[in-house]
Design an enzyme around this catalytic site. Structure first.
Site, PDB file in Angstrom:
ATOM      1  N   TYR A  25       2.548  -1.005  -2.521  1.00  0.00           N
ATOM      2  CA  TYR A  25       1.193  -1.639  -3.234  1.00  0.00           C
ATOM      3  C   TYR A  25       0.217  -0.640  -3.531  1.00  0.00           C
ATOM      4  O   TYR A  25      -0.250  -0.404  -4.546  1.00  0.00           O
ATOM      5  CB  TYR A  25       0.584  -2.911  -2.350  1.00  0.00           C
ATOM      6  CG  TYR A  25      -0.616  -3.300  -2.885  1.00  0.00           C
ATOM      7  CD1 TYR A  25      -0.616  -4.232  -4.028  1.00  0.00           C
ATOM      8  CD2 TYR A  25      -1.851  -2.938  -2.440  1.00  0.00           C
ATOM      9  CE1 TYR A  25      -1.882  -4.604  -4.537  1.00  0.00           C
ATOM     10  CE2 TYR A  25      -3.063  -3.229  -2.643  1.00  0.00           C
ATOM     11  CZ  TYR A  25      -3.091  -4.120  -3.958  1.00  0.00           C
ATOM     12  OH  TYR A  25      -4.373  -4.661  -4.142  1.00  0.00           O
ATOM     13  N   GLU A  26       0.031   0.369  -2.415  1.00  0.00           N
ATOM     14  CA  GLU A  26      -0.915   1.522  -2.906  1.00  0.00           C
ATOM     15  C   GLU A  26      -0.473   2.503  -3.435  1.00  0.00           C
ATOM     16  O   GLU A  26      -1.131   3.658  -3.622  1.00  0.00           O
ATOM     17  CB  GLU A  26      -1.444   1.624  -1.322  1.00  0.00           C
ATOM     18  CG  GLU A  26      -2.333   0.794  -0.623  1.00  0.00           C
ATOM     19  CD  GLU A  26      -2.884   1.347   0.867  1.00  0.00           C
ATOM     20  OE1 GLU A  26      -2.239   2.319   1.424  1.00  0.00           O
ATOM     21  OE2 GLU A  26      -3.817   0.754   1.182  1.00  0.00           O
ATOM     22  N   GLU A  82      -6.956   0.305  10.173  1.00  0.00           N
ATOM     23  CA  GLU A  82      -6.019   1.231   9.781  1.00  0.00           C
ATOM     24  C   GLU A  82      -5.551   0.605   8.375  1.00  0.00           C
ATOM     25  O   GLU A  82      -5.584   1.086   7.299  1.00  0.00           O
ATOM     26  CB  GLU A  82      -5.140   1.764  10.644  1.00  0.00           C
ATOM     27  CG  GLU A  82      -4.397   3.107   9.907  1.00  0.00           C
ATOM     28  CD  GLU A  82      -5.136   4.178   9.506  1.00  0.00           C
ATOM     29  OE1 GLU A  82      -4.535   4.809   8.509  1.00  0.00           O
ATOM     30  OE2 GLU A  82      -6.020   4.481   9.970  1.00  0.00           O
ATOM     31  N   VAL A  86      -1.248  -8.551   3.144  1.00  0.00           N
ATOM     32  CA  VAL A  86      -0.716  -9.440   2.889  1.00  0.00           C
ATOM     33  C   VAL A  86       0.141  -9.495   1.948  1.00  0.00           C
ATOM     34  O   VAL A  86      -0.184  -8.977   0.727  1.00  0.00           O
ATOM     35  CB  VAL A  86      -1.887 -10.809   2.841  1.00  0.00           C
ATOM     36  CG1 VAL A  86      -1.164 -12.218   2.575  1.00  0.00           C
ATOM     37  CG2 VAL A  86      -2.675 -10.805   4.038  1.00  0.00           C
ATOM     38  N   GLY A  92      -4.487 -15.332  -1.675  1.00  0.00           N
ATOM     39  CA  GLY A  92      -5.286 -16.516  -2.113  1.00  0.00           C
ATOM     40  C   GLY A  92      -5.080 -17.689  -1.193  1.00  0.00           C
ATOM     41  O   GLY A  92      -5.606 -18.560  -1.560  1.00  0.00           O
ATOM     42  N   GLY A  94      -6.104 -17.529   1.949  1.00  0.00           N
ATOM     43  CA  GLY A  94      -7.298 -16.911   3.063  1.00  0.00           C
ATOM     44  C   GLY A  94      -6.439 -16.409   4.389  1.00  0.00           C
ATOM     45  O   GLY A  94      -7.165 -16.153   5.521  1.00  0.00           O
ATOM     46  N   GLY A  96      -5.684 -13.022   4.630  1.00  0.00           N
ATOM     47  CA  GLY A  96      -6.486 -11.671   4.879  1.00  0.00           C
ATOM     48  C   GLY A  96      -7.829 -12.066   5.593  1.00  0.00           C
ATOM     49  O   GLY A  96      -8.222 -11.053   6.315  1.00  0.00           O
ATOM     50  N   TYR A 130     -13.806  -7.538   0.242  1.00  0.00           N
ATOM     51  CA  TYR A 130     -14.850  -7.061   1.597  1.00  0.00           C
ATOM     52  C   TYR A 130     -16.185  -7.314   1.233  1.00  0.00           C
ATOM     53  O   TYR A 130     -17.017  -7.880   2.107  1.00  0.00           O
ATOM     54  CB  TYR A 130     -14.298  -5.651   1.807  1.00  0.00           C
ATOM     55  CG  TYR A 130     -12.740  -5.229   2.125  1.00  0.00           C
ATOM     56  CD1 TYR A 130     -12.061  -6.296   2.970  1.00  0.00           C
ATOM     57  CD2 TYR A 130     -12.425  -4.124   1.713  1.00  0.00           C
ATOM     58  CE1 TYR A 130     -10.679  -5.862   3.142  1.00  0.00           C
ATOM     59  CE2 TYR A 130     -10.909  -3.913   1.903  1.00  0.00           C
ATOM     60  CZ  TYR A 130     -10.302  -4.890   2.601  1.00  0.00           C
ATOM     61  OH  TYR A 130      -8.877  -4.453   2.869  1.00  0.00           O
TER      62      TYR A 130
END
Length: 157
Positions: A25-26, A82, A86, A92, A94, A96, A130
């Site tokens: 993902y990253e 760290e 999800v 979507g 909830g 996370g 966030y």
């Protein structure tokens, strides 16, 4: 049915799998150089980190890996998150937010002065998520890092 639980040593392959999915993902999949064995030793034997597993119908769908740090200015321990991940197909719902709430409860119970984490600059969905929870970016700070070679080089000087 959704629940969050503390990871056990038997969860190490699950944690490793979720770490690899996070790396994809990253766009950092080539940076994952650890192994199940190394994670097991460092998380569960050496206690360098703790992990929460998010489950839907008893199937792992996410995780949060964290450890304690210390603020000299606040004079208290803090939690450093760290990694939070999800799986995309379970976002979507909830999950996370639930992981972050659980970590905030842990931080409150341990009388932590801070609960911090980093996010990649390009990850706008996470940044907005966030902020919506009340987290504030620390824009005046820059993260520095020494990798294994950098540590070795500096230690040898």
């Amino acid at each position: 049915m959704f629940k969050i639980r503390k990871a056990t040593e038997n969860d190490t392959p699950i944690i490793f799998d979720l770490i690899k999915k996070l790396a994809v993902y990253e766009k950092l999949e080539n940076d994952v150089i650890t192994s199940v064995e190394e994670l097991k030793e460092n998380i569960f034997s050496n206690n360098f980190a703790k992990v929460l597993i998010a489950e839907e119908d008893e199937n792992p769908v996410g995780f949060a890996l964290y450890f304690y740090n210390f603020s000299t200015f606040v004079g208290k321990p803090g939690i450093y998150l760290e990694d939070l991940f999800v799986e995309p197909e379970h976002r979507g719902k909830g999950y996370g937010k639930s992981l972050l709430i659980e970590l905030a409860k842990i931080a409150a119970a341990k009388n932590c002065g801070r609960f911090e984490w980093s996010v990649l600059d390009w990850n706008t969905p996470s940044i907005e998520f966030y902020k919506a929870l009340g987290a504030k970016p620390m824009e005046e700070w820059t993260v520095f890092r020494l990798d294994k070679k950098g540590i070795s080089d500096l230690a040898g000087k």
